[in-house]
Each structure stands twice: as structure tokens, then as C-alpha cells.
Design a protein around this motif. Structure first.
Motif, PDB file in Angstrom:
ATOM      1  N   TYR A 117       0.813  -1.220   0.000  1.00 41.72           N
ATOM      2  CA  TYR A 117       0.000   0.000   0.000  1.00 41.72           C
ATOM      3  C   TYR A 117       0.846   1.268   0.000  1.00 41.72           C
ATOM      4  O   TYR A 117       0.431   2.300  -0.479  1.00 41.72           O
ATOM      5  N   ARG A 118       1.993   1.184   0.621  1.00 35.45           N
ATOM      6  CA  ARG A 118       2.947   2.309   0.643  1.00 35.45           C
ATOM      7  C   ARG A 118       2.332   3.571   1.238  1.00 35.45           C
ATOM      8  O   ARG A 118       2.499   4.676   0.701  1.00 35.45           O
ATOM      9  N   ASP A 119       1.573   3.408   2.319  1.00 37.58           N
ATOM     10  CA  ASP A 119       1.021   4.579   3.001  1.00 37.58           C
ATOM     11  C   ASP A 119       2.031   5.184   3.945  1.00 37.58           C
ATOM     12  O   ASP A 119       1.848   6.269   4.472  1.00 37.58           O
ATOM     13  N   MET A 120       3.078   4.451   4.238  1.00 34.13           N
ATOM     14  CA  MET A 120       4.077   4.932   5.192  1.00 34.13           C
ATOM     15  C   MET A 120       5.417   4.339   4.786  1.00 34.13           C
ATOM     16  O   MET A 120       5.492   3.477   3.924  1.00 34.13           O
ATOM     17  N   GLY A 121       6.457   4.833   5.433  1.00 32.28           N
ATOM     18  CA  GLY A 121       7.770   4.259   5.198  1.00 32.28           C
ATOM     19  C   GLY A 121       8.482   4.840   3.995  1.00 32.28           C
ATOM     20  O   GLY A 121       8.031   5.833   3.408  1.00 32.28           O
ATOM     21  N   PRO A 122       9.590   4.222   3.599  1.00 32.05           N
ATOM     22  CA  PRO A 122      10.461   4.808   2.571  1.00 32.05           C
ATOM     23  C   PRO A 122       9.807   4.917   1.191  1.00 32.05           C
ATOM     24  O   PRO A 122      10.218   5.740   0.381  1.00 32.05           O
ATOM     25  N   LEU A 123       8.784   4.103   0.918  1.00 34.56           N
ATOM     26  CA  LEU A 123       8.191   4.114  -0.419  1.00 34.56           C
ATOM     27  C   LEU A 123       6.935   4.973  -0.490  1.00 34.56           C
ATOM     28  O   LEU A 123       6.226   4.954  -1.490  1.00 34.56           O
ATOM     29  N   LYS A 124       6.680   5.732   0.568  1.00 37.59           N
ATOM     30  CA  LYS A 124       5.461   6.532   0.606  1.00 37.59           C
ATOM     31  C   LYS A 124       5.401   7.477  -0.596  1.00 37.59           C
ATOM     32  O   LYS A 124       6.367   8.155  -0.907  1.00 37.59           O
TER      33      LYS A 124
ATOM     34  N   LEU B  28      10.596  -3.758  -8.089  1.00 38.60           N
ATOM     35  CA  LEU B  28      11.422  -4.654  -7.267  1.00 38.60           C
ATOM     36  C   LEU B  28      12.738  -3.982  -6.920  1.00 38.60           C
ATOM     37  O   LEU B  28      13.234  -4.101  -5.789  1.00 38.60           O
ATOM     38  N   ALA B  29      13.289  -3.233  -7.884  1.00 41.47           N
ATOM     39  CA  ALA B  29      14.532  -2.520  -7.606  1.00 41.47           C
ATOM     40  C   ALA B  29      14.306  -1.522  -6.469  1.00 41.47           C
ATOM     41  O   ALA B  29      15.094  -1.421  -5.525  1.00 41.47           O
ATOM     42  N   MET B  30      13.167  -0.824  -6.557  1.00 43.31           N
ATOM     43  CA  MET B  30      12.834   0.167  -5.533  1.00 43.31           C
ATOM     44  C   MET B  30      12.730  -0.510  -4.171  1.00 43.31           C
ATOM     45  O   MET B  30      13.246  -0.015  -3.168  1.00 43.31           O
ATOM     46  N   MET B  31      12.048  -1.668  -4.140  1.00 38.65           N
ATOM     47  CA  MET B  31      11.868  -2.373  -2.865  1.00 38.65           C
ATOM     48  C   MET B  31      13.193  -2.886  -2.343  1.00 38.65           C
ATOM     49  O   MET B  31      13.465  -2.807  -1.153  1.00 38.65           O
ATOM     50  N   ALA B  32      14.013  -3.397  -3.251  1.00 37.38           N
ATOM     51  CA  ALA B  32      15.290  -3.959  -2.809  1.00 37.38           C
ATOM     52  C   ALA B  32      16.141  -2.887  -2.158  1.00 37.38           C
ATOM     53  O   ALA B  32      16.780  -3.114  -1.126  1.00 37.38           O
ATOM     54  N   VAL B  33      16.120  -1.696  -2.775  1.00 42.24           N
ATOM     55  CA  VAL B  33      16.905  -0.598  -2.213  1.00 42.24           C
ATOM     56  C   VAL B  33      16.424  -0.278  -0.805  1.00 42.24           C
ATOM     57  O   VAL B  33      17.210  -0.055   0.107  1.00 42.24           O
ATOM     58  N   CYS B  34      15.092  -0.278  -0.641  1.00 40.08           N
ATOM     59  CA  CYS B  34      14.537   0.152   0.642  1.00 40.08           C
ATOM     60  C   CYS B  34      14.408  -0.978   1.644  1.00 40.08           C
ATOM     61  O   CYS B  34      14.094  -0.733   2.806  1.00 40.08           O
ATOM     62  N   PHE B  35      14.606  -2.205   1.193  1.00 40.80           N
ATOM     63  CA  PHE B  35      14.228  -3.330   2.042  1.00 40.80           C
ATOM     64  C   PHE B  35      14.947  -3.335   3.383  1.00 40.80           C
ATOM     65  O   PHE B  35      14.330  -3.432   4.437  1.00 40.80           O
ATOM     66  N   ALA B  36      16.267  -3.191   3.327  1.00 38.66           N
ATOM     67  CA  ALA B  36      17.043  -3.274   4.564  1.00 38.66           C
ATOM     68  C   ALA B  36      16.721  -2.104   5.480  1.00 38.66           C
ATOM     69  O   ALA B  36      16.727  -2.231   6.700  1.00 38.66           O
ATOM     70  N   GLY B  37      16.409  -0.947   4.865  1.00 39.97           N
ATOM     71  CA  GLY B  37      16.197   0.242   5.677  1.00 39.97           C
ATOM     72  C   GLY B  37      14.805   0.320   6.287  1.00 39.97           C
ATOM     73  O   GLY B  37      14.602   0.992   7.292  1.00 39.97           O
ATOM     74  N   ALA B  38      13.840  -0.407   5.685  1.00 47.24           N
ATOM     75  CA  ALA B  38      12.448  -0.237   6.096  1.00 47.24           C
ATOM     76  C   ALA B  38      12.194  -0.469   7.588  1.00 47.24           C
ATOM     77  O   ALA B  38      11.475   0.305   8.215  1.00 47.24           O
ATOM     78  N   PRO B  39      12.779  -1.518   8.187  1.00 46.11           N
ATOM     79  CA  PRO B  39      12.513  -1.723   9.608  1.00 46.11           C
ATOM     80  C   PRO B  39      13.053  -0.597  10.487  1.00 46.11           C
ATOM     81  O   PRO B  39      12.649  -0.459  11.632  1.00 46.11           O
ATOM     82  N   PHE B  40      13.995   0.194   9.929  1.00 49.72           N
ATOM     83  CA  PHE B  40      14.580   1.258  10.746  1.00 49.72           C
ATOM     84  C   PHE B  40      14.098   2.636  10.335  1.00 49.72           C
ATOM     85  O   PHE B  40      14.575   3.644  10.833  1.00 49.72           O
ATOM     86  N   HIS B  41      13.176   2.654   9.386  1.00 52.36           N
ATOM     87  CA  HIS B  41      12.634   3.935   8.940  1.00 52.36           C
ATOM     88  C   HIS B  41      11.899   4.620  10.094  1.00 52.36           C
ATOM     89  O   HIS B  41      11.417   3.961  11.007  1.00 52.36           O
ATOM     90  N   ASP B  42      11.848   5.952  10.024  1.00 52.69           N
ATOM     91  CA  ASP B  42      11.240   6.702  11.119  1.00 52.69           C
ATOM     92  C   ASP B  42       9.779   6.330  11.348  1.00 52.69           C
ATOM     93  O   ASP B  42       9.326   6.259  12.488  1.00 52.69           O
ATOM     94  N   ASP B  43       9.037   6.099  10.260  1.00 47.97           N
ATOM     95  CA  ASP B  43       7.632   5.717  10.399  1.00 47.97           C
ATOM     96  C   ASP B  43       7.500   4.396  11.149  1.00 47.97           C
ATOM     97  O   ASP B  43       6.649   4.236  12.022  1.00 47.97           O
ATOM     98  N   THR B  44       8.359   3.434  10.755  1.00 44.67           N
ATOM     99  CA  THR B  44       8.315   2.129  11.406  1.00 44.67           C
ATOM    100  C   THR B  44       8.646   2.266  12.884  1.00 44.67           C
ATOM    101  O   THR B  44       7.991   1.676  13.743  1.00 44.67           O
TER     102      THR B  44
END
Lengths: 539, 224
Positions: A256-263, A355-371
């Protein structure tokens, strides 16, 4: 004597404004210190042991799942779906709000969360098309209480932890009453709408139902994971909750990308040509179908020996390909089955980008400010609830060691209570208590005290649990301490008194529902017995 | 016991000193610890399920590990909840009292909360008041520390065993450390609440309902 001091000191300390957990805990340890020979070391250990209860471990997971699901996007999609389904009736928007609350309740385990998520969008929507704000607020405050009746439910987990009833059965038991309560609220709205002439929405056709359902589907699939997983005997409820938490995280961040790095970075870009879009959509449908098939067939066939993972996957792959081909044939202009690879190849470019976008953000997502914010909020809620629960367990421990439940049981039996009158007494006690206490704390104090007598009078343990939960629901929308009233007043800006008045007519509906649930045990016990057999209680 | 008491003293002192300068840093550290605990519990449980049902394998200590961390989350979190004033309570009755009495009552409540933590920590002093109890979290921890028994399922990794000559299993006292530490932190935060109420910077140590914060965030009244 000790028991009197115990209850009196808890009530006194609560009234003086002590944190509920500390009031329960302090009274308990004082009783232990002055009236027993138990060493305080053992009591301190009890504090630790109570904090690592495996059943209760489901609570933080459900809180986390509902925190990820409450980020706005899911609620909006569910409301759109609900409007598509029932919006065209008289008073349709109000009925849709109830339906949306029911669906959201199936994703989240708490009532206030449901009110905030659905209410902050639905109330505004209703007032825009000419509903009275009071009417809208009253509906949301009431429908929001379904959050603790429709599984998953934190209050049910607490009840099960206090009485050793199976969480899986309890969750199933909430399904039918939850639907009945929702239907009763919707029915009332329909009648009111006919009488005072509320507007209806335009019927947008089945296409809109399918489209909105597809959009909300990622969120709603969580219901199937939880219920299917527990019922299929695949997971314990705690495991299902852990899966739910991680699933909601992935959905909120990557789908859904309502939050996090892919918002704010949608799946499809403006520039994508139609062939690529069709190919991409077809592959999404195929893949989704494949994954849903794998999950569902796993739940159903987990215990069959002849079914292997490979067999299920092969069949799923075949069916998924058929779905893909069917979509392409329908949407693509003058295309035949042989065009499928061409479409898929074009669609692959969209996949590659995403997928490229997700791969870039994947490792960072758990540490993103929203998370981090969601995690901290969920941790806060967990701690606040669990601190009360742990101390209430300590309190219940003292109750049992002083043999207070037995005393109460003999006393009540001597008074000649039977099944019928006992249930009235339980309802009165809980309704009264629910006015002043937080649900899980109250449940933990009352449940151990009345459970033995309920078993003596042959009340079904699951039925008793549902009665308690419905009482807690009513406690949430009646003053002075009604959580849903506070929340509704918060999101609408109405005063507490206004909200109370607005909610009252629908509280009457819930009262009728309470009587129904109390004296028709079938409502609660039919589904769990059908699927899992009766609950056995060691007497 | 002396080990634990000095550790607690050092911890409380450093919290005190750090908060004089950078209160929000300490808050952020506390939040990060709690968020990490919750995140780790969730992920370990999740991967355990996947490993077990998907691949019929898994980590034998996962269950014990997540349960211990759950206790850590609660026992470390209870002091943080006092600090940010998020413990639930009933304020309706107390608010009926006249202002000066109300303040006195709140002070009393906060003092009792300090006692709650202290009794759990070490209860021998209650004997002066005629109680027949002894021991507490500190005592229990010391006993486990001396006994040196290991946890049920959590083992030290092989390399660590070879490198430091550790025993096969992680000692039990490691898990129980949170009990005295959490209670000491709770006592400290409640004492802070007492001082806050005396100084008038804080009204009470509870919130009336759990959604107060939720509402403060979502407060956007709807126009008619």
C-alpha cells in the motif's frame, strides 16, 4: 477478613487515582506480606513469570498489526469497499460505516483503534452528504465496540489467559455474535433511515464491488490468515498473531505504501504504456492467485498426508497461469492466448522498476522513522495493558490462594442461584464494573472469581467469555469511563455529553443484543463446536 | 547482591546525570530499547513459524527467548510509562476533591507507588511494621546468581564457549537481571513523580483513559 481488606484497598487506591496496575499489585503484596508466610522473592518471581505468559504474547503482536493497519490507507480502502456493498440502501453510508467497522475489527483487536481508524474518515463523509453529526458519531462509537467482539480480540486473549480456555475457540465464538450485532445495528439504521428519510448512495454496480474489494483485499486477507491459520490447526493464536504483525508491516510498507520509505511512490507510473500495464496487472493477478492458493490449500490440507507442497504448487501455478491468460484475453485488444508472453514481457519492466525500488529500501524499512514510530506506539500500548494484566494476575493469584472463589461459589449456591439468575447477576456485576474499570483489568479480576461457579452451574466457558466481552463493549460506550466515548469526542470535536446523548439510542440496541447473547448460548457456541468440538474444562 | 546493587546504583546515577543535560536523548534511548525488544520478539516468532512449518527446522531456544524478551519489554517499560505518564487510572473520583486535598492525595499515591517498587525489590524493612515477609527481587537474583544454573533451552554459541570458556547454557541470572533493574527504575521514576507533584510541575501520575494520546494526535474536529 483478608479478602475484605484486599477488595477494599484496591477500590480505595483506584478511587484515589493510583495507576490501576500498581493499585492491584500493591494491595496484593501487602496482603501477602502481612497475612501469609510467602517470601517476597517468590512473589517477585511471580511478577517475572506472569510477564512471560505465552498466550498473552499474542497481545503485542495484535497491537502491532493493528498499528500498521491503522495508518489510514487500509481504513480508507475498507470504507470504499463497504460503501460499494451496502451504500445504495437508504441510510447506506451509515450502514457502510458499520460494515467498515466490522471489517476493520477483524483486522484489529481493540475498539478505540477501530473508532479512530474508521471514524476519522467515515464521520466526515456522512456529514458531507447531509447526515447529522450526532447520528454519525453515535453510530461509529457503537459500531467501534465490535472491535473486541470480532476476532482477533485482545480482551478475548486476556479472558483465555485468565481461565485457560482455548483462544482459537474463543475467537471463533466471536464471529457469529459479531455478525449478528453488526446486522442489528445496520437493521436499526435502515429502519431509522426509512422513517426520517436519510439519503442513499448511488448503486455503482458489481464492478465497483470487485474493484474496491480487490483494492482492500491485501488488508482483508489478514482475516483469512488469522482465522484460517488457527482453525486449520496450523498455528497457535500467538503464532498467527506474529504472522499478522509481519504481514501488516509488509503490506503497509511495500504494497500500500502509506508509510515508510516508499510513501508516495506508486506502483504504476504515468508513462507506462497500456500493453505494459495489462501485462503487469495480469502477472499480479496470477501471482496473487498463486500465493492465496498456496496459503489456503496449506490451511485446509495441512493434516492430509497425500498432499505435498510440490503438488499444491504445481496446481497453483497452472491455475495462476490460467488467470493471467484470462485477464489478458479480456483486457487486451484483439489479443489471442499467444500474446500472453508479449504482454508479460512488457509488464516485466514495471516489475523490475518496483522490485529494484523495494530492494533498495528493504534493509532500511525496519529502521525507517515511520516504522520506529509505530513500534514505539505499539510498545507503549503493550506496556500499559500488560502492566495492568501482570498485576491483575498477581491479584488473581492472591484471590485463589485465599480460596476466595470457592467462598463466593458456596455463598452464591446457598442463595439458590441457578443458570438463569446467575447470568443476570454476572451481567449486572460486569455492567457496573465496566463503568469504572479498564476492560482487561476488570476481566482478570472478575473471571477467576466467577469462573468456578459458572462451571458448577454448567455455563459453557466460551459462552461466559462472550457474555463478558459484550458487557465490556457496553462499558465502553457508557459514562463515566467509556473509552469509545472519549475517542469519538476526540475525533469529532463534540463534547462528551453530546457524544453520550448521540450514542444512547444505539446502546439500547446493544442491550437487546446482550440479552440475546446471554440467553441464546447457541449463538456463541455453535461455530466453535462445529469446527473444533466442545471446550473441555477440568473441574 | 552487592554486584547488583552497585550496578543499579551506577545505572540510576548515570540516568540522573544524563537527564540533567539531555532529557530527550535518554527518552529516545529508552524508546529505542523498547521498540527493538518488540521488533526482535516479532521477528524471531515470525521466522520461527516459517522455519517450523515451511522447513521443519528452527531454533530450540526461540520460545524461551521471546518469552524472556516479552518480560523484559514489560518490566523495563513500566518505568518508562511512569515517566511519560501513560499508566491508566481512574481520575473521575479524585477530581471531585478540593484542590489542596487533591494535591495531597496525589502526593500520597505517588509515595505509595515508590513503596510498591521498594517492597518488591527488598521487603525485609516491612518487618518493622510487623509483616512476616522477607526477601525480594534483589535477594532472588542473588540466589540465582550464586546457584549458577542455566536457562532451559538457550545455549551459548560454540565459538563463545571456546573463546571465553563459558558453560553450555546461558546462565539464568542474565534473564532475571531485568527484575531488580526494572523495579529500581520504577522506584526512581515514581520518586521523580513525587518530586514533580511537590514542585507543582506534574498533576498526577495517571491518565484518565488510554486514548488520551491517540486523540491528541488525531485531533482534527470535523467541520459541519
Amino acid at each position: 477478613m483478608e479478602s475484605l481488606i484486599l477488595f477494599a484497598s484496591v477500590i480505595l487506591l483506584l478511587a484515589l487515582g493510583m495507576p490501576i496496575g500498581i493499585a492491584l499489585g500493591l494491595s496484593s503484596i501487602l496482603i501477602i506480606a502481612f497475612f501469609s508466610n510467602l517470601s517476597m522473592s517468590a512473589v517477585a518471581l511471580e511478577l517475572f513469570t506472569a510477564s512471560q505468559n505465552y498466550t498473552l504474547l499474542a497481545i503485542p503482536f495484535f497491537i502491532l498489526a493493528s498499528a500498521f493497519m491503522s495508518t489510514g490507507g487500509v481504513a480508507r480502502r475498507i470504507i470504499r469497499f463497504a460503501i460499494a456493498v451496502v451504500g445504495h440502501f437508504r441510510g447506506g453510508l451509515a450502514m457502510a460505516s458499520v460494515l467498515a467497522c466490522m471489517l476493520f475489527a477483524a483486522l484489529s483487536g481493540s475498539s478505540p483503534a477501530t473508532v479512530v481508524a474508521i471514524g476519522s474518515i467515515a464521520i466526515a463523509g456522512m456529514t458531507q452528504v447531509g447526515y447529522k453529526k450526532e447520528f454519525a458519531a453515535g453510530i461509529i462509537a457503537n459500531a467501534g465496540t465490535l472491535g473486541i467482539l470480532i476476532p482477533p480480540s485482545i480482551v478475548m486473549v486476556v479472558y483465555c489467559a485468565a481461565t485457560n480456555v482455548s483462544v482459537g475457540r474463543m475467537f471463533l465464538a466471536g464471529v457469529v455474535p459479531g455478525i449478528v450485532a453488526g446486522a442489528m445495528l445496520m437493521g436499526t439504521i435502515y429502519v431509522v433511515a426509512r422513517v426520517i428519510g436519510l439519503p442513499s448512495e448511488q448503486w455503482k454496480g458489481f464492478r465497483e464491488i470487485v474493484a474496491s474489494g480487490r483494492d482492500a483485499g491485501w488488508g482483508l486477507f489478514l482475516i483469512i490468515i488469522i482465522i484460517g491459520g488457527i482453525y486449520g490447526g496450523v498455528f497457535t493464536p500467538t503464532e498467527a498473531a506474529a504472522i499478522a504483525a509481519v504481514y501488516s508491516f509488509l503490506i503497509a510498507i511495500f504494497i500500500y505504501r502509506d508509510m515508510g520509505p516508499l510513501k508516495g511512490r506508486p506502483w504504476l507510473a504515468e508513462a507506462d504504456e497500456s500493453t505494459a500495464r495489462i501485462g503487469f496487472r495480469a502477472s499480479v493477478y496470477g501471482l496473487t492467485f498463486f500465493l492465496v492458493w498456496l496459503t489456503l490449500s496449506f490451511f485446509v490440507t495441512a493434516e492430509w498426508e497425500s498432499v505435498t507442497l510440490r503438488g499444491r504448487a504445481a496446481l497453483g501455478l497452472l491455475l495462476g497461469t490460467i488467470v493471467m491468460a484470462a485477464y489478458v484475453l479480456r483486457r487486451g485488444e484483439q489479443s489471442s492466448i499467444f500474446d500472453l508472453p508479449r504482454y508479460l514481457a512488457r509488464g516485466a519492466s514495471i516489475w523490475r522498476r518496483n522490485l529494484a525500488m523495494m530492494a533498495v529500501c528493504f534493509a532500511g524499512a525496519p529502521f525507517h522513522d515511520d516504522t520506529r514510530k509505530v513500534l514505539v506506539d505499539a510498545a507503549k500500548t503493550t506496556i500499559m495493558l500488560m502492566f495492568i494484566i501482570v498485576n491483575a494476575l498477581l491479584f488473581a493469584h492472591v484471590l485463589t490462594s485465599e480460596r476466595i472463589p470457592e467462598t463466593i461459589t458456596t455463598m452464591l449456591l446457598d442463595y439458590g442461584f441457578n443458570w438463569f439468575t446467575f447470568l443476570i447477576a454476572i451481567n449486572l456485576l460486569l455492567l457496573l464494573g465496566g463503568q469504572f474499570m479498564e476492560p482487561s483489568g476488570l476481566l482478570l479480576i472478575v473471571a477467576p472469581a466467577v469462573f468456578p461457579i459458572a462451571m458448577q452451574l454448567e455455563v459453557d466457558p466460551i459462552h461466559l467469555g462472550i457474555i463478558m466481552v459484550v458487557n465490556m463493549e457496553i462499558g465502553m460506550i457508557t459514562p463515566p469511563i467509556g473509552l469509545n466515548l472519549f475517542v469519538t469526542s476526540g475525533i469529532t470535536g463534540m463534547s462528551l455529553i453530546q457524544v453520550v446523548r448521540a450514542a444512547m439510542p444505539f446502546v439500547a440496541v446493544l442491550f437487546v443484543f446482550l440479552i440475546l447473547v446471554t440467553y441464546v448460548p447457541m449463538l456463541s457456541t455453535w461455530l466453535p463446536y462445529l469446527l473444533m468440538g466442545p471446550e473441555l474444562v477440568a473441574r | 547482591m552487592a554486584v547488583m546493587i552497585s550496578f543499579i546504583a551506577a545505572l540510576l546515577l548515570s540516568v540522573f546525570l544524563a537527564e540533567r543535560r539531555h532529557r530527550d536523548w535518554v527518552t529516545r534511548i529508552e524508546e529505542n530499547i523498547l521498540a527493538t525488544l518488540l521488533g526482535v520478539i516479532t521477528l524471531v516468532s515470525f521466522f520461527q513459524v516459517i522455519a517450523r512449518y515451511g522447513f521443519s527446522t528452527g531454533w530450540g531456544g526461540a520460545l524461551e527467548f521471546t518469552r524472556i524478551l516479552f518480560a523484559w519489554l514489560i518490566l523495563l517499560g513500566m518505568s518508562y510509562a511512569v515517566k511519560i505518564n501513560s499508566h491508566l487510572g481512574v481520575d473521575a473520583v479524585a477530581r471531585l476533591l478540593p484542590k489542596p486535598v487533591f494535591r495531597g492525595v496525589m502526593l500520597l499515591v505517588a509515595c505509595l507507588a515508590v513503596f510498591y517498587a521498594l517492597i518488591f525489590l527488598y521487603s525485609d524493612w516491612l518487618q518493622w511494621f510487623g509483616a512476616s515477609t522477607k526477601g525480594g527481587a534483589l535477594d532472588y537474583w542473588a540466589k540465582i546468581y550464586r546457584a549458577g544454573i542455566g536457562l532451559d533451552d538457550i545455549r551459548n554459541p560454540d565459538w563463545a564457549r571456546e573463546l571465553f570458556g563459558l558453560k553450555e547454557r546461558v546462565p539464568r541470572w542474565v534473564a532475571y537481571t531485568v527484575l531488580p533493574v526494572g523495579l529500581a527504575l520504577l522506584a526512581y521514576r515514581c520518586l521523580e513523580a513525587v518530586i514533580g507533584i511537590i514542585r507543582g510541575s506534574r498533576e498526577m501520575m495517571i491518565v484518565g483513559h488510554e486514548a488520551e494520546e491517540l486523540m491528541a494526535e488525531k485531533q482534527r474536529p470535523i467541520e459541519e
